[in-house]
Design an enzyme around this catalytic site. Structure first.
Site, PDB file in Angstrom:
ATOM      1  N   CYS A  95       0.779  -1.231   0.000  1.00  0.00           N
ATOM      2  CA  CYS A  95       0.000   0.000   0.000  1.00  0.00           C
ATOM      3  C   CYS A  95       0.813   1.284   0.000  1.00  0.00           C
ATOM      4  O   CYS A  95       0.541   2.192  -0.781  1.00  0.00           O
ATOM      5  CB  CYS A  95      -0.979  -0.012   1.169  1.00  0.00           C
ATOM      6  SG  CYS A  95      -0.213  -0.262   2.765  1.00  0.00           S
ATOM      7  N   HIS A 149      -1.171   6.528   5.543  1.00  0.00           N
ATOM      8  CA  HIS A 149      -0.140   5.484   5.572  1.00  0.00           C
ATOM      9  C   HIS A 149       1.083   5.815   4.723  1.00  0.00           C
ATOM     10  O   HIS A 149       1.652   4.947   4.055  1.00  0.00           O
ATOM     11  CB  HIS A 149      -0.715   4.132   5.168  1.00  0.00           C
ATOM     12  CG  HIS A 149       0.030   2.982   5.790  1.00  0.00           C
ATOM     13  ND1 HIS A 149      -0.171   1.662   5.457  1.00  0.00           N
ATOM     14  CD2 HIS A 149       1.002   2.962   6.742  1.00  0.00           C
ATOM     15  CE1 HIS A 149       0.618   0.886   6.173  1.00  0.00           C
ATOM     16  NE2 HIS A 149       1.350   1.648   6.962  1.00  0.00           N
TER      17      HIS A 149
END
Length: 507
Positions: A95, A149
């Site tokens: 990710c 993130h």
């Protein structure tokens, strides 16, 4: 002569740019469509990116999933019919690399984020130039909502890399909740000492709010009950932004990262048991489909749908080590790998009235392509940085001209710091891969294998063999030089633009 993605020559637009195809007829057709839009709008298009987490290529109905895999996605399917469905859209293997590539137009070897930062680790956006910064400089309002993130350090937080506002969390779903759930971590939940140990780890345990240039302010600690409400709250925040911007008189960029469907999935009570599969992951897919419907509806009700470019995708393939709380892909392996199952993701691009409806293409499209393409559509192509290598190519003609070929010749697959494979046309040439042998560990996925350096390159025809099980390079040696030259040219760019490393695996 029809365009051939292997035989056709590319054009290098600048020394710091990835070479690309330039198809004159498609360029002219796209320019005519863009000119038509600009005659009715004095500004660039709004840009809505909806980036889901760990959702697979085969999860959406428009990709053959949906009801067939226990979770119908009518809103996503409807949006796909209003635009272009990409069947060869590529992320990175996990990710954080994907998100950084999408926002910078650069591969992980350039931006340095080869893996996700965990439990308070810093990211590496300091020194990078993001799409949000460039659009902001072009007069856009910029909003980030949901999962970030890209590092918890101040320099990597969204309000310091171009976004006017951020409402979401800085890390990843499981970090907030897995140690709170006795089904997964009884040895922590039932131990005061270990619970206190985790609570003292230096990571932010709340979802937060921040305004441009400011500090993050806690909104609420992310417990399991709070986690189940986050996607609903974040969707409401994005809806409010869309409605507020309807009368603002300036274009906007909304980057909406969903919490779902990253493990562990705790769907909102409204969606529990709502899927035919009656499973938390599938219920979460129903919720994500509802979120897409809500945001599209907000655009329609405020008269902005024909002024908005919408991109819906996932940050990587399924995370299979936590099956059955996992996505579906028809391809080989999963998140963490450079097999197709790890990096080939759904990609829907819609712009009603400008992008032709009800089209599908297997033309190559990478997350890095979003930056140069959006800047071109916004009339801000001159803002693309010239002091660093840009791996993305401008896909304007591919998206806007009906039936046009992709402008990208090669997809480069990087496995951490190793060049793993290259794709051109229907062929994939592979040097390094992650093993996915089920005799090694039970429940293998992209994170449980070992790195394999193949003695000789493998060559897969992804049309005949999409699961990558039959290498036949020795029968197709004529293609070898195309890939060898592609590899050489790509690696040569790192001589003038050295790779960056922010984090790795300590190797």
């Amino acid at each position: 002569m029809a365009h051939d993605p292997i035989a056709a020559p590319t054009v290098r637009l600048a020394p710091h740019r990835e070479p690309q195809f330039v198809v004159d007829d498609a360029v002219e057709a796209a320019r005519a469509r863009l000119d038509r839009f600009r005659r009715t709008s004095a500004r660039g298009p709004n840009v809505l990116v909806i980036l889901m987490d760990d959702v697979g290529w085969g999860d959406f109905g428009c990709y053959g999933g949906g009801v067939a895999v226990g979770a119908p996605t009518p809103n996503i399917d409807r949006l796909a019919r209003r635009g272009l469905l990409l069947t060869s859209c590529y992320s990175e293997p996990s990710c954080t690399p994907s998100r950084a590539s999408l926002l910078t137009g650069r591969l992980p070897m350039r931006h340095g984020l080869h893996r996700p930062p965990m439990y308070g680790e810093p990211g590496g956006l300091s020194g990078e130039v993001t799409l949000a910064q460039l659009l902001s400089g072009a007069g856009y309002a910029t909003q980030a909502v949901g999962k970030w993130h890209l590092g918890e350090n101040v320099e990597s937080q969204p309000q310091h890399v171009g976004f006017d506002d951020f409402y979401g969390f800085l890390s990843v779903s499981d970090m907030y909740t897995e140690w709170r759930d006795p089904s997964f971590f009884p040895e922590i939940v039932y131990s005061e000492a270990r619970t206190e140990w985790v609570q003292n780890l230096p990571f932010n345990k709340c979802f937060v709010h921040a305004a441009r240039g400011g500090e993050v302010e806690p909104v609420e600690e992310v417990t399991v009950p709070v986690l189940s409400l986050l996607d609903d709250k974040w969707a409401a925040y994005s809806e409010a932004f869309v409605r507020r911007m309807a009368g603002a008189g300036r274009p906007w960029f909304l980057y909406h990262g969903t919490r779902g469907a990253h493990f562990d999935n705790y769907p909102h009570a409204r969606f529990l048991g709502s899927s035919p599969a009656r499973h938390p992951y599938k219920d979460t897919m129903i919720e994500l489909d509802d979120i897409v419907g809500r945001l599209v509806r907000a655009l329609e009700e405020t008269g902005q749908i024909e002024r908005t470019l919408i991109f819906v995708s996932s940050d990587n393939g399924p995370h299979m080590e936590n099956w059955p709380d996992a996505a579906y892909t028809p391809f080989r392996c999963a998140k963490g790998s450079t097999w197709e199952g790890g990096v080939r993701v759904p990609g829907i691009v819609a712009w009603p009235g400008t992008i032709e409806a009800d089209e599908a293409s297997d033309g190559l499209f990478c997350f890095t392509d979003l930056m140069p393409t959006v800047l071109a559509l916004a009339g801000a192509a001159d803002r693309l940085p010239a002091d660093r290598f840009i791996d993305g190519v401008d896909q304007t003609s591919f998206l806007l001209a009906p039936g046009a070929p992709s402008n990208r010749k090669y997809v480069y697959y990087w496995l951490l710091r190793r060049l793993s494979a290259i794709r051109a046309g229907e062929y994939k040439w592979m040097l390094v891969s992650t093993s996915d042998d089920d005799r090694d560990v039970h429940g293998p996925g992209g994170f449980t294998g070992i790195t394999q350096h193949h003695t000789y390159p493998r060559l897969y025809n992804l049309y005949l063999d999409p699961k990558e099980t039959r290498s036949y390079l020795t029968r197709k040696l004529a293609y070898n030089e195309a890939f060898v030259e592609g590899m050489r040219a790509h690696l040569r760019t790192f001589q003038d633009y050295p790779p960056k490393r922010v984090m790795g695996l300590g190797l």
